[in-house]
Enzyme design. Structure first.
Site, PDB file in Angstrom:
ATOM      1  N   LYS A  89       0.826  -1.217   0.000  1.00 30.38           N
ATOM      2  CA  LYS A  89       0.000   0.000   0.000  1.00 30.38           C
ATOM      3  C   LYS A  89       0.855   1.260   0.000  1.00 30.38           C
ATOM      4  CE  LYS A  89      -2.122  -0.790   3.932  1.00 30.38           C
ATOM      5  NZ  LYS A  89      -1.546  -2.065   4.391  1.00 30.38           N
ATOM      6  N   ARG A 101      -9.282   1.746   8.808  1.00 31.34           N
ATOM      7  CA  ARG A 101      -8.895   0.381   9.150  1.00 31.34           C
ATOM      8  C   ARG A 101      -9.992  -0.357   9.915  1.00 31.34           C
ATOM      9  NH1 ARG A 101      -2.976   1.108   9.207  1.00 31.34           N
ATOM     10  NH2 ARG A 101      -1.890  -0.797   9.690  1.00 31.34           N
ATOM     11  N   ARG A 148      11.410  -1.403  11.006  1.00 29.23           N
ATOM     12  CA  ARG A 148      10.383  -0.956  11.937  1.00 29.23           C
ATOM     13  C   ARG A 148      10.263  -1.952  13.085  1.00 29.23           C
ATOM     14  NH1 ARG A 148       5.097   0.525   8.437  1.00 29.23           N
ATOM     15  NH2 ARG A 148       4.175  -0.514  10.220  1.00 29.23           N
ATOM     16  N   ARG A 203      -0.375  -8.517  13.471  1.00 30.48           N
ATOM     17  CA  ARG A 203      -0.924  -7.506  12.556  1.00 30.48           C
ATOM     18  C   ARG A 203      -1.794  -8.156  11.471  1.00 30.48           C
ATOM     19  NH1 ARG A 203       4.271  -4.862  10.716  1.00 30.48           N
ATOM     20  NH2 ARG A 203       3.020  -3.432   9.484  1.00 30.48           N
ATOM     21  N   ARG A 227      11.386  -5.626   4.882  1.00 32.32           N
ATOM     22  CA  ARG A 227      11.160  -4.187   4.691  1.00 32.32           C
ATOM     23  C   ARG A 227      12.134  -3.337   5.510  1.00 32.32           C
ATOM     24  NH1 ARG A 227       5.195  -1.868   5.139  1.00 32.32           N
ATOM     25  NH2 ARG A 227       5.290  -2.384   7.336  1.00 32.32           N
TER      26      ARG A 227
HETATM   27  P1  AMP Z   1       1.019   0.992   9.252  1.00 41.64           P
HETATM   28  O1  AMP Z   1       2.288   1.717   8.956  1.00 41.64           O
HETATM   29  O2  AMP Z   1      -0.145   1.476   8.433  1.00 41.64           O
HETATM   30  O3  AMP Z   1       1.168  -0.497   9.208  1.00 41.64           O
HETATM   31  O4  AMP Z   1       0.634   1.386  10.760  1.00 41.64           O
HETATM   32  C1  AMP Z   1       1.478   1.049  11.844  1.00 41.64           C
HETATM   33  C2  AMP Z   1       0.667   0.947  13.128  1.00 41.64           C
HETATM   34  O5  AMP Z   1       0.062   2.237  13.417  1.00 41.64           O
HETATM   35  C3  AMP Z   1      -0.508  -0.025  13.090  1.00 41.64           C
HETATM   36  O6  AMP Z   1      -0.111  -1.364  13.351  1.00 41.64           O
HETATM   37  C4  AMP Z   1      -1.398   0.548  14.175  1.00 41.64           C
HETATM   38  O7  AMP Z   1      -0.894   0.253  15.474  1.00 41.64           O
HETATM   39  C5  AMP Z   1      -1.231   2.063  13.961  1.00 41.64           C
HETATM   40  N1  AMP Z   1      -2.220   2.563  12.971  1.00 41.64           N
HETATM   41  C6  AMP Z   1      -1.948   3.146  11.766  1.00 41.64           C
HETATM   42  N2  AMP Z   1      -3.067   3.503  11.131  1.00 41.64           N
HETATM   43  C7  AMP Z   1      -4.090   3.153  11.950  1.00 41.64           C
HETATM   44  C8  AMP Z   1      -5.510   3.222  11.843  1.00 41.64           C
HETATM   45  N3  AMP Z   1      -6.111   3.770  10.773  1.00 41.64           N
HETATM   46  N4  AMP Z   1      -6.247   2.747  12.893  1.00 41.64           N
HETATM   47  C9  AMP Z   1      -5.661   2.236  13.986  1.00 41.64           C
HETATM   48  N5  AMP Z   1      -4.336   2.108  14.141  1.00 41.64           N
HETATM   49  C10 AMP Z   1      -3.543   2.547  13.130  1.00 41.64           C
END
Ligand code: AMP
Length: 215
Positions: A13, A88, A160, A171, A127
């Site tokens: 994404k 999400r 990360r 996740r 990654r």
């Molecule tokens: P990502 O980089 O999108 O994988 O986001 C990393 C982490 O940030 C996720 O595993 C969640 O803990 C938090 N996070 C990011 N976007 C959201 C969202 N829209 N709703 C809830 N938690 C989020």
């Protein structure tokens, strides 16, 4: 125009969102980056979400929506944007609909990037992210020219904290329970477009563009 990238963690994404944002000249709104920024700045919000993120769980809808609403007030987002990592949950998707409606906007297309669990685990564990400009790399599929160094800004590439095996599995489970119901939600609204996430970055982006052109 408003576009959303949906799909499990590791589907691509972020990378595809970057390419589309450049192509259509719209800013990205990446909730994960916003939270990572808060964590690295050591703000109160950052301290609050740090553990949740490291455990691979979702930050509460209330916090996410507050942050998104704040960000969308900025003029930069008036023409629209490309969402990555948001919404999400169904509650977030409904809140986004209301928010856009108030501004006379709607979601134009949702790209749902599909990949197998096996591929996702490999992508996430390989990654790397630039700690300065957040550009994404993958040591297997998209390695930097110089080891551990960002080709765009020279920043250091790091893994990360939530890209470790234990957190990756959590996740993926969270995605299946909380986020995958959005596929049906957007399908009902006729804005969902399925994109196979396998193959090279450019090949996947060609599929995104072809769905974009067809509308
Ligand atoms: P990502 O980089 O999108 O994988 O986001 C990393 C982490 O940030 C996720 O595993 C969640 O803990 C938090 N996070 C990011 N976007 C959201 C969202 N829209 N709703 C809830 N938690 C989020």
């Amino acid at each position: 125009m408003v576009y959303v990238f949906l799909g499990p963690p590791g589907a691509g994404k972020g990378t595809q969102g970057d390419l589309l944002s450049e192509k259509v000249h719209l800013p990205k709104l990446v909730t994960g980056d916003m939270f990572r920024e808060e964590v690295s700045k050591g703000t109160e919000l950052g301290r609050e979400v740090q553990e949740i993120m490291q455990a691979g769980k979702l930050v509460s809808d209330e916090i996410v929506l507050r942050l998104v609403k704040e960000r969308m007030r900025s003029e930069e987002y008036t023409p629209g944007c490309v969402f990555d990592g948001f919404p999400r949950t169904i509650d977030q998707a409904e809140a986004l609909e209301r928010l856009l409606e108030k501004e006379g906007k709607k979601i134009d297309l949702v790209f749902n990037i599909i990949a197998s669990d096996e591929e996702l685990v490999k992508r996430l564990s390989g990654r790397r992210i630039c700690q300065d400009c957040q550009k994404l790399y993958n040591i297997y599929f998209n390695p930097p020219a110089q080891e551990d160094c960002c080709g765009a800004c020279g920043g250091r590439l790091i893994q990360r904290k939530d890209d470790t095996e234990q957190t990756i599995l959590e996740r993926l489970a969270v995605y299946k329970n909380k986020t995958s119901p959005l596929i049906e939600f957007y399908n009902k609204r006729s804005v969902l477009r399925e994109i196979s996430g396998s193959g090279a970055i450019e090949e996947v982006f060609k599929r995104v563009l072809s769905r974009l052109e067809r509308g």
